[in-house]
Design a protein around this motif. Structure first.
Motif, PDB file in Angstrom:
ATOM      1  N   GLY A 199      11.471  -0.594  -0.771  1.00 18.78           N
ATOM      2  CA  GLY A 199      10.388  -0.756  -1.757  1.00 18.78           C
ATOM      3  C   GLY A 199       9.838   0.494  -2.241  1.00 18.78           C
ATOM      4  N   GLU A 200       9.653   1.428  -1.559  1.00 19.88           N
ATOM      5  CA  GLU A 200       9.049   2.907  -2.148  1.00 19.88           C
ATOM      6  C   GLU A 200      10.210   3.246  -3.392  1.00 19.88           C
ATOM      7  OE1 GLU A 200       7.042   6.283   0.249  1.00 19.88           O
ATOM      8  OE2 GLU A 200       9.214   6.332   0.306  1.00 19.88           O
ATOM      9  N   LYS A 201      11.565   3.308  -3.226  1.00 19.89           N
ATOM     10  CA  LYS A 201      12.235   3.546  -4.181  1.00 19.89           C
ATOM     11  C   LYS A 201      12.370   2.864  -5.308  1.00 19.89           C
ATOM     12  CE  LYS A 201      17.347   4.645  -4.542  1.00 19.89           C
ATOM     13  NZ  LYS A 201      18.497   4.780  -3.847  1.00 19.89           N
ATOM     14  N   ILE A 202      12.197   1.605  -5.021  1.00 21.17           N
ATOM     15  CA  ILE A 202      12.193   0.610  -6.228  1.00 21.17           C
ATOM     16  C   ILE A 202      10.917   0.526  -7.134  1.00 21.17           C
ATOM     17  CG2 ILE A 202      12.298  -2.061  -6.841  1.00 21.17           C
ATOM     18  CD1 ILE A 202      14.075  -2.476  -4.522  1.00 21.17           C
ATOM     19  N   MET A 203       9.995   0.908  -6.410  1.00 22.27           N
ATOM     20  CA  MET A 203       8.715   0.889  -7.033  1.00 22.27           C
ATOM     21  C   MET A 203       8.324   2.259  -7.715  1.00 22.27           C
ATOM     22  SD  MET A 203       7.081  -2.236  -7.175  1.00 22.27           S
ATOM     23  CE  MET A 203       5.276  -2.039  -6.983  1.00 22.27           C
ATOM     24  N   GLU A 204       9.045   3.220  -7.011  1.00 26.04           N
ATOM     25  CA  GLU A 204       8.649   4.623  -7.438  1.00 26.04           C
ATOM     26  C   GLU A 204       7.253   5.024  -7.096  1.00 26.04           C
ATOM     27  OE1 GLU A 204       9.985   5.467 -11.426  1.00 26.04           O
ATOM     28  OE2 GLU A 204      11.896   4.793 -11.240  1.00 26.04           O
ATOM     29  N   LYS A 205       6.823   4.417  -6.030  1.00 23.40           N
ATOM     30  CA  LYS A 205       5.581   4.723  -5.583  1.00 23.40           C
ATOM     31  C   LYS A 205       5.499   4.837  -4.057  1.00 23.40           C
ATOM     32  CE  LYS A 205       2.711   2.720  -9.142  1.00 23.40           C
ATOM     33  NZ  LYS A 205       2.179   3.915  -9.240  1.00 23.40           N
ATOM     34  N   PRO A 206       4.676   5.638  -3.270  1.00 21.31           N
ATOM     35  CA  PRO A 206       4.679   5.729  -1.778  1.00 21.31           C
ATOM     36  C   PRO A 206       4.368   4.277  -1.175  1.00 21.31           C
ATOM     37  CG  PRO A 206       2.905   7.169  -2.879  1.00 21.31           C
ATOM     38  CD  PRO A 206       3.580   6.575  -3.984  1.00 21.31           C
ATOM     39  N   MET A 207       4.896   4.287   0.042  1.00 18.81           N
ATOM     40  CA  MET A 207       4.341   3.120   0.793  1.00 18.81           C
ATOM     41  C   MET A 207       3.107   3.326   0.992  1.00 18.81           C
ATOM     42  SD  MET A 207       7.341   2.676   3.607  1.00 18.81           S
ATOM     43  CE  MET A 207       7.447   4.365   4.141  1.00 18.81           C
ATOM     44  N   GLY A 208       2.303   1.763   1.029  1.00 14.65           N
ATOM     45  CA  GLY A 208       1.051   1.608   1.230  1.00 14.65           C
ATOM     46  C   GLY A 208       0.478   0.559   0.454  1.00 14.65           C
ATOM     47  N   LYS A 209      -0.744   0.558   0.403  1.00 10.64           N
ATOM     48  CA  LYS A 209      -1.749  -0.593  -0.004  1.00 10.64           C
ATOM     49  C   LYS A 209      -2.148  -0.161  -1.600  1.00 10.64           C
ATOM     50  CE  LYS A 209      -3.978  -3.001   2.649  1.00 10.64           C
ATOM     51  NZ  LYS A 209      -4.835  -3.340   3.755  1.00 10.64           N
TER      52      LYS A 209
END
Length: 272
Positions: A45-55
């Motif tokens: 999910g982090e790779k797809i969203m290009e954002k770090p894991m989190g909320k």
């Protein structure tokens, strides 16, 4: 896909089947306010969203240009979200307003920092002399931008963190959106920190727990939108002065109320 936006929800909506690949979305409604939480829960999910894991919590509010009241349900909602994002054991805080005060769409952070109730220097003086309730130590800074200071924002904040050792850093910054409908009416809050300028393609060093050594909460309002017909331009609403002023007022008051639960919102308004 080149999606120029800081808003995680917008990115999630534009990426097909992202919910199946490590991204979960939760929605709720409180009166006129819609709250959507995007949880990035896996490296995929982090790779797809290009954002770090989190909320990433998106709060869709009535437009700032239409709402001048501060003591309403918006304050209650934002205060609670900030409280929930702050680790329970945290007692000392650094608030950093990012951006350039001389450029209106980028002035949210500096204007918000000016309205923070800074108490780190009080020690016991205020409680003894003015009979205030117990206060959490809070410091606030306005970082400016690299072109003004010659110092990377991440370096600036890192140096302050090493000096005062806060339990949590809260970053306030203007954001970029891919939707005109988000401008001046959306607040994004996250527990993952921030990469300044990423929404407009001007990536700076990340400001997060790995770089500072303490949890970093980011709060922002989209003030510019990508002009799809010409990907070299961003546009901002004509009411941007009003939007920035009112957004800074609401965000600073929400932060003050969240970090100093023993004081009433009316007191912060009287002090500002």
């Amino acid at each position: 896909m080149n999606i120029r936006t800081d808003i995680a929800l917008e990115r999630q909506e534009l990426i097909a089947d992202s919910n199946k690949k490590g991204v979960k979305v939760e929605k709720q409604k409180q009166g006129k306010v819609e709250i959507v939480t995007v949880n990035i829960i896996s490296p995929e999910g982090e790779k797809i969203m290009e954002k770090p894991m989190g909320k990433y919590i998106t709060v869709d509010l009535p437009e700032f240009s239409h709402e001048s009241e501060l003591l309403d349900s918006r304050l209650d909602i934002l205060t609670k979200i900030i409280k929930d994002l702050v680790p329970k054991e945290a007692k000392t805080f650094l608030i950093a307003g990012l951006g350039n005060e001389n450029i209106t769409p980028d002035a949210l952070g500096p204007l918000c920092a000016k309205k923070i109730f800074s108490t780190r220097h009080f020690e016991n003086f205020a409680q003894i002399q003015q009979h205030l309730p117990k206060l959490n130590p809070v410091a606030s800074i306005s970082t400016g931008v690299l072109g003004q200071t010659g110092i990377e924002t991440a370096e600036y904040i890192s140096g302050i963190v090493k000096l005062i050792n806060p339990d949590v850093v809260i970053i306030v910054d203007a954001l970029a959106s891919s939707k005109i409908s988000s401008l001046g009416k959306t607040v994004q809050l996250s527990n993952t920190g921030i990469t300044p300028g990423s929404g407009v393609g001007n990536f700076r060093k990340a400001i997060d727990k790995s770089s500072l050594g303490v949890p970093v909460i980011s709060i922002g309002v989209p003030t510019v939108v990508d002009l799809e017909e010409d990907n070299t331009m961003f546009v901002t609403p004509k009411e941007i002065d009003t939007i920035i002023s009112r957004a800074a007022g609401l965000l600073s008051l929400s932060i003050n109320c969240a970090l100093q639960p023993n004081l009433e919102a009316e007191m912060f308004l009287a002090l500002s």
